[in-house]
Design a protein around this motif. Structure first.
Motif, PDB file in Angstrom:
ATOM      1  N   TYR A   1      -0.124   5.275   1.028  1.00  0.00           N
ATOM      2  CA  TYR A   1      -0.806   6.138   1.779  1.00  0.00           C
ATOM      3  C   TYR A   1      -0.138   7.657   1.810  1.00  0.00           C
ATOM      4  O   TYR A   1       1.088   7.960   1.792  1.00  0.00           O
ATOM      5  CB  TYR A   1      -1.113   5.928   3.357  1.00  0.00           C
TER       6      TYR A   1
ATOM      7  N   PHE B   1       3.709   7.282   2.873  1.00  0.00           N
ATOM      8  CA  PHE B   1       4.079   6.116   3.596  1.00  0.00           C
ATOM      9  C   PHE B   1       3.800   4.990   2.737  1.00  0.00           C
ATOM     10  O   PHE B   1       2.711   4.654   2.188  1.00  0.00           O
ATOM     11  CB  PHE B   1       3.248   6.100   4.954  1.00  0.00           C
TER      12      PHE B   1
ATOM     13  N   LEU C   1      -5.519   6.518   1.296  1.00  0.00           N
ATOM     14  CA  LEU C   1      -5.009   5.613   0.465  1.00  0.00           C
ATOM     15  C   LEU C   1      -4.361   6.017  -0.802  1.00  0.00           C
ATOM     16  O   LEU C   1      -5.700   6.860  -1.514  1.00  0.00           O
ATOM     17  CB  LEU C   1      -5.786   4.326   0.491  1.00  0.00           C
TER      18      LEU C   1
ATOM     19  N   LEU D   1      -1.250  -3.321   9.109  1.00  0.00           N
ATOM     20  CA  LEU D   1      -0.176  -2.658   8.288  1.00  0.00           C
ATOM     21  C   LEU D   1       1.187  -2.516   9.013  1.00  0.00           C
ATOM     22  O   LEU D   1       0.992  -2.127  10.288  1.00  0.00           O
ATOM     23  CB  LEU D   1      -0.550  -1.449   7.799  1.00  0.00           C
TER      24      LEU D   1
ATOM     25  N   LYS E   1      -2.947   0.490  -3.978  1.00  0.00           N
ATOM     26  CA  LYS E   1      -2.501  -0.978  -3.406  1.00  0.00           C
ATOM     27  C   LYS E   1      -2.519  -1.882  -4.456  1.00  0.00           C
ATOM     28  O   LYS E   1      -2.908  -1.805  -5.227  1.00  0.00           O
ATOM     29  CB  LYS E   1      -3.662  -1.192  -2.383  1.00  0.00           C
TER      30      LYS E   1
ATOM     31  N   PHE F   1       0.755  -1.102   0.134  1.00  0.00           N
ATOM     32  CA  PHE F   1      -0.023  -0.265  -0.134  1.00  0.00           C
ATOM     33  C   PHE F   1       0.826   1.296  -0.010  1.00  0.00           C
ATOM     34  O   PHE F   1       2.008   1.295   0.785  1.00  0.00           O
ATOM     35  CB  PHE F   1      -0.830   0.081   1.293  1.00  0.00           C
TER      36      PHE F   1
ATOM     37  N   ASN G   1      -1.340  17.350   9.885  1.00  0.00           N
ATOM     38  CA  ASN G   1      -2.193  17.233  10.896  1.00  0.00           C
ATOM     39  C   ASN G   1      -3.281  16.531  10.567  1.00  0.00           C
ATOM     40  O   ASN G   1      -4.475  16.711  11.072  1.00  0.00           O
ATOM     41  CB  ASN G   1      -2.411  18.749  11.559  1.00  0.00           C
ATOM     42  N   GLN G   2      -3.155  15.574   9.775  1.00  0.00           N
ATOM     43  CA  GLN G   2      -4.445  14.987   9.023  1.00  0.00           C
ATOM     44  C   GLN G   2      -4.010  13.426   9.236  1.00  0.00           C
ATOM     45  O   GLN G   2      -2.909  13.115   9.387  1.00  0.00           O
ATOM     46  CB  GLN G   2      -4.981  15.375   7.659  1.00  0.00           C
ATOM     47  N   GLY G   3      -4.995  12.595   8.897  1.00  0.00           N
ATOM     48  CA  GLY G   3      -5.020  11.238   8.943  1.00  0.00           C
ATOM     49  C   GLY G   3      -4.337  10.869   7.515  1.00  0.00           C
ATOM     50  O   GLY G   3      -3.984  11.399   6.790  1.00  0.00           O
ATOM     51  N   LEU G   4      -4.263   9.311   7.384  1.00  0.00           N
ATOM     52  CA  LEU G   4      -3.861   8.765   6.067  1.00  0.00           C
ATOM     53  C   LEU G   4      -4.728   8.665   5.169  1.00  0.00           C
ATOM     54  O   LEU G   4      -5.958   8.101   5.278  1.00  0.00           O
ATOM     55  CB  LEU G   4      -2.901   7.602   6.449  1.00  0.00           C
TER      56      LEU G   4
ATOM     57  N   GLN H   1       0.007  11.317   3.794  1.00  0.00           N
ATOM     58  CA  GLN H   1      -0.663  12.042   4.930  1.00  0.00           C
ATOM     59  C   GLN H   1      -0.414  13.709   4.888  1.00  0.00           C
ATOM     60  O   GLN H   1       1.147  14.259   4.524  1.00  0.00           O
ATOM     61  CB  GLN H   1      -0.067  11.876   6.008  1.00  0.00           C
TER      62      GLN H   1
ATOM     63  N   PHE I   1       4.252  -0.143   8.555  1.00  0.00           N
ATOM     64  CA  PHE I   1       4.627   1.244   7.726  1.00  0.00           C
ATOM     65  C   PHE I   1       6.183   1.245   7.674  1.00  0.00           C
ATOM     66  O   PHE I   1       6.964   1.158   8.585  1.00  0.00           O
ATOM     67  CB  PHE I   1       3.778   2.443   8.352  1.00  0.00           C
ATOM     68  N   GLY I   2       6.693   1.961   6.731  1.00  0.00           N
ATOM     69  CA  GLY I   2       7.818   2.398   6.572  1.00  0.00           C
ATOM     70  C   GLY I   2       7.766   4.039   7.441  1.00  0.00           C
ATOM     71  O   GLY I   2       6.875   4.453   7.826  1.00  0.00           O
ATOM     72  N   LYS I   3       9.161   4.363   7.513  1.00  0.00           N
ATOM     73  CA  LYS I   3       8.968   5.616   8.206  1.00  0.00           C
ATOM     74  C   LYS I   3       8.615   6.946   7.417  1.00  0.00           C
ATOM     75  O   LYS I   3       8.494   8.042   7.953  1.00  0.00           O
ATOM     76  CB  LYS I   3      10.589   5.991   8.825  1.00  0.00           C
TER      77      LYS I   3
END
Lengths: 115, 115
Positions: free
Chosen positions: A36, A90, A46, A103, A49, A34, A41-44, A38, A105-107
């Motif tokens: 994603y 991400f 998609l 999931l 995938k 996947f 100050n928000q979510g992730l 961001q 995740f990478g950094k």
């Protein structure tokens, strides 16, 4: 155990230039992959995938990624960057042995777009 | 179409206090996840619910953390005796029934600052 490595914590491009964000994964089983995005100050959200089938996956906002099993890679590309693409990206891998997804995740890679 | 909703969006608390976060998943999503994200890192999996059952907990979820999902609808994440290391964004996510390739939809997160 699964892991994701994103090369480059920051990538800078000019508006209109090619975007390439690198992702390599480690998985003992065929992975689900996947990307994603961001915004501050928000979510992730998609982007795209890969689960099975075609290895070139197209996502939203003109992004695409190619699953390369031999290289254990899932790099994200966009032909022409736009200022609105500036965000953190991400890459994530999911263990498909489970009946659900947890999931890893990478950094993350921060994409900077200059005019 | 409402997304994943989290409340509060921001919380500042003193060390040692208890805090609780609430998550309302997308309706008809029976799968719910909690992740934690610290600055400069990707999200890390904390726990997973399928309906009201908590099926997986990460080793990151110490005994000061407890999550519930009564009746398989909303979920709460409580942190007792907060420590400065708990400062992070706590992300809730949900997904519909299906396999590990299903898209996971994230909320906008709840920022916790422990002073």
């Amino acid at each position: 155990a699964q892991s994701v490595t994103q090369l480059g914590s920051h990538v800078s491009v000019s508006e209109g230039a090619l975007v390439l964000l690198r992702c390599n994964y480690s998985s003992s089983v065929p992975p689900y992959l996947f990307w994603y995005v961001q915004y501050p100050n928000q979510g992730l959200q998609l982007l795209l995938k890969y689960t099975t089938g075609a290895t070139l996956v197209k996502g939203i906002n003109g992004f695409e990624a190619e699953f390369k099993k031999s290289e254990t890679s899932f790099h994200l590309t966009k032909p022409s960057a736009h200022m609105s693409d500036a965000a953190e990206y991400f890459c994530a891998v999911s263990d498909n042995r489970k009946g659900y997804s947890t999931l890893t995740f990478g950094k993350g890679t921060m994409l900077l777009v200059s005019p | 179409d409402t997304g994943v909703s989290q409340d509060p969006r921001h919380k500042i608390t003193k060390r040692g206090q208890n805090v609780t976060f609430r998550c309302d998943p997308i309706s008809e999503h029976n799968r719910l996840y909690w992740y934690r994200q610290t600055l400069g890192q990707g999200p890390e999996f904390l726990t997973y619910f399928q309906n009201e059952a908590q099926l997986e907990k990460s080793r990151l979820l110490s005994d000061r953390f407890s999550a519930e999902r009564p009746k398989g609808s909303f979920s709460t994440l409580e942190i007792q005796r907060t420590e400065q290391g708990d400062s992070a964004m706590y992300l809730c996510a949900s997904s519909p029934p299906g396999g590990a390739g299903n898209t996971i939809y994230f909320g906008e997160g709840s920022w916790l600052t422990v002073v």
